[in-house]
Design an enzyme around this catalytic site. Structure first.
Site, PDB file in Angstrom:
ATOM      1  CD  GLU A 239      67.850  43.631  26.232  1.00  0.00           C
ATOM      2  OE1 GLU A 239      68.653  43.180  27.078  1.00  0.00           O
ATOM      3  OE2 GLU A 239      66.620  43.668  26.401  1.00  0.00           O
TER       4      GLU A 239
ATOM      5  CG  ASP B  16      60.001  54.014  23.913  1.00  0.00           C
ATOM      6  OD1 ASP B  16      59.330  53.281  24.671  1.00  0.00           O
ATOM      7  OD2 ASP B  16      60.978  54.677  24.298  1.00  0.00           O
TER       8      ASP B  16
ATOM      9  CG  ASP C 165      53.816  46.205  22.996  1.00  0.00           C
ATOM     10  OD1 ASP C 165      55.025  46.492  23.052  1.00  0.00           O
ATOM     11  OD2 ASP C 165      52.913  47.067  22.968  1.00  0.00           O
TER      12      ASP C 165
HETATM   13  C1  LIG Z   1      59.451  50.427  26.593  1.00  0.00           C
HETATM   14  S1  LIG Z   1      60.980  50.373  27.408  1.00  0.00           S
HETATM   15  C2  LIG Z   1      61.500  48.677  27.211  1.00  0.00           C
HETATM   16  C3  LIG Z   1      62.535  48.285  28.214  1.00  0.00           C
HETATM   17  C4  LIG Z   1      62.890  46.786  28.225  1.00  0.00           C
HETATM   18  N1  LIG Z   1      63.520  46.386  26.999  1.00  0.00           N
HETATM   19  C5  LIG Z   1      61.676  45.965  28.505  1.00  0.00           C
HETATM   20  O1  LIG Z   1      61.208  45.301  27.582  1.00  0.00           O
HETATM   21  O2  LIG Z   1      61.204  45.973  29.658  1.00  0.00           O
HETATM   22  C6  LIG Z   1      62.045  51.216  26.282  1.00  0.00           C
HETATM   23  C7  LIG Z   1      63.434  51.438  26.846  1.00  0.00           C
HETATM   24  O3  LIG Z   1      64.237  52.039  25.866  1.00  0.00           O
HETATM   25  C8  LIG Z   1      64.987  53.068  26.462  1.00  0.00           C
HETATM   26  N2  LIG Z   1      65.240  54.053  25.388  1.00  0.00           N
HETATM   27  C9  LIG Z   1      64.340  54.582  24.545  1.00  0.00           C
HETATM   28  N3  LIG Z   1      64.934  55.420  23.674  1.00  0.00           N
HETATM   29  C10 LIG Z   1      66.258  55.414  23.999  1.00  0.00           C
HETATM   30  C11 LIG Z   1      67.394  56.063  23.465  1.00  0.00           C
HETATM   31  N4  LIG Z   1      67.298  56.890  22.433  1.00  0.00           N
HETATM   32  N5  LIG Z   1      68.589  55.824  24.038  1.00  0.00           N
HETATM   33  C12 LIG Z   1      68.701  54.977  25.095  1.00  0.00           C
HETATM   34  N6  LIG Z   1      67.649  54.320  25.638  1.00  0.00           N
HETATM   35  C13 LIG Z   1      66.449  54.533  25.097  1.00  0.00           C
HETATM   36  C14 LIG Z   1      64.132  53.606  27.584  1.00  0.00           C
HETATM   37  O4  LIG Z   1      64.918  54.227  28.580  1.00  0.00           O
HETATM   38  C15 LIG Z   1      63.451  52.342  28.063  1.00  0.00           C
HETATM   39  O5  LIG Z   1      64.154  51.707  29.110  1.00  0.00           O
END
Ligand SMILES: C[S@@+](CC[C@H](N)C(=O)[O-])C[C@H]1O[C@@H](n2cnc3c(N)ncnc32)[C@H](O)[C@@H]1O
Length: 234
Positions: A50, A124, A160
């Site tokens: 994941e 993101d 979303d």
């Molecule tokens: C919008 S949050 C979603 C978190 C979780 N999957 C949820 O649905 O609650 C996006 C997650 O991706 C991680 N993330 C984004 N870009 C990343 C990267 N390049 N390397 C590691 N983690 C990343 C962020 O730290 C964050 O926890």
């Protein structure tokens, strides 16, 4: 940094299911688990990863539902990973690990053919990423995934974001990948299209998902397989 955060970071260092490889080690491609995840799990069961796992809701739920598979959550944010790893430890879930790192290092974390499935959960959307190099479902990341996935592995996406959904569909089409399913409102009109096992998994709601649902956003789901060319990529 708050005391709580410091305490949690210290606690993570003692948790056997958490890996925090340092950047130089990854740049030197010397991470000790790469190609050796079987030895950590004590079996050669298929591995699901994941990416951007946050608090690891999917990693944990899938691990409990499928004890015959192994699950690795990857995220750069330590405080979020702590939540997932604490639950894994408290509940003694044996088929779970977490890696705190940037997803850009994914090919230094897993060897070729080591991964059987990927989940992207509420990634993101990166709407300004015109070249598609930052979006986790863009062509550049798909090439990285191809290098570590076994052929015919499935990529699952829950989001979303209409932009993330549409741009991923565009990437799938352009890259001639195989689309298995695309549903733009899983809890609405498409719910009955899913098998009860899939409904159980899709019912898992992550931290971010709950936030989006609370403001009325529709949740979307995509499943696809990479074009064969991508398994030789990078
Ligand atoms: C919008 S949050 C979603 C978190 C979780 N999957 C949820 O649905 O609650 C996006 C997650 O991706 C991680 N993330 C984004 N870009 C990343 C990267 N390049 N390397 C590691 N983690 C990343 C962020 O730290 C964050 O926890």
């Amino acid at each position: 940094m708050g005391k709580n955060k410091l305490r949690r970071f210290a606690e993570m260092k003692t948790q056997s299911c958490v890996f925090e490889p340092d950047k130089q080690l990854l740049l030197d491609d010397q991470f000790e688990m790469k190609g050796k995840w079987d030895s950590f799990f004590g079996n050669s069961n298929p591995i699901t990863v994941e990416l951007g796992c946050g608090k690891g809701e999917y990693t944990l739920a899938l691990a409990k539902k499928y004890p015959g598979r192994n699950f690795v959550g990857v995220d750069v944010k330590g405080a979020r990973i702590w939540r997932g790893s604490k639950t894994a430890e408290d509940e003694s879930i044996p088929n779970v690990a977490f890696v705190r790192t940037k997803i850009e290092f994914i090919n230094q974390i897993f060897a070729e053919n080591e991964v059987s499935e990927i989940w992207l959960t509420f990634s993101d959307p990166q709407p300004k990423d015109k070249k598609g190099t930052k979006r986790l479902s863009g062509w550049a990341f798909l090439k990285r995934y191809g290098k570590l996935m076994k052929p015919e592995s499935i990529i699952n996406i829950k989001t979303d974001s209409q932009f993330f959904y549409d741009s991923t569909l565009e990437t799938i089409e352009k890259g001639e990948h195989t689309l298995i399913r695309s549903k733009d409102d899983i809890y609405g009109i498409h719910w009955e299209d899913f098998h009860p096992d899939d409904q159980e998994i899709l019912s898992v709601k992550t931290f971010y998902e709950k936030k989006w649902l609370a403001i009325g956003k529709k949740i979307k789901f995509l499943q696809f397989k990479l074009n064969d060319e991508y398994y030789k990529a990078v």
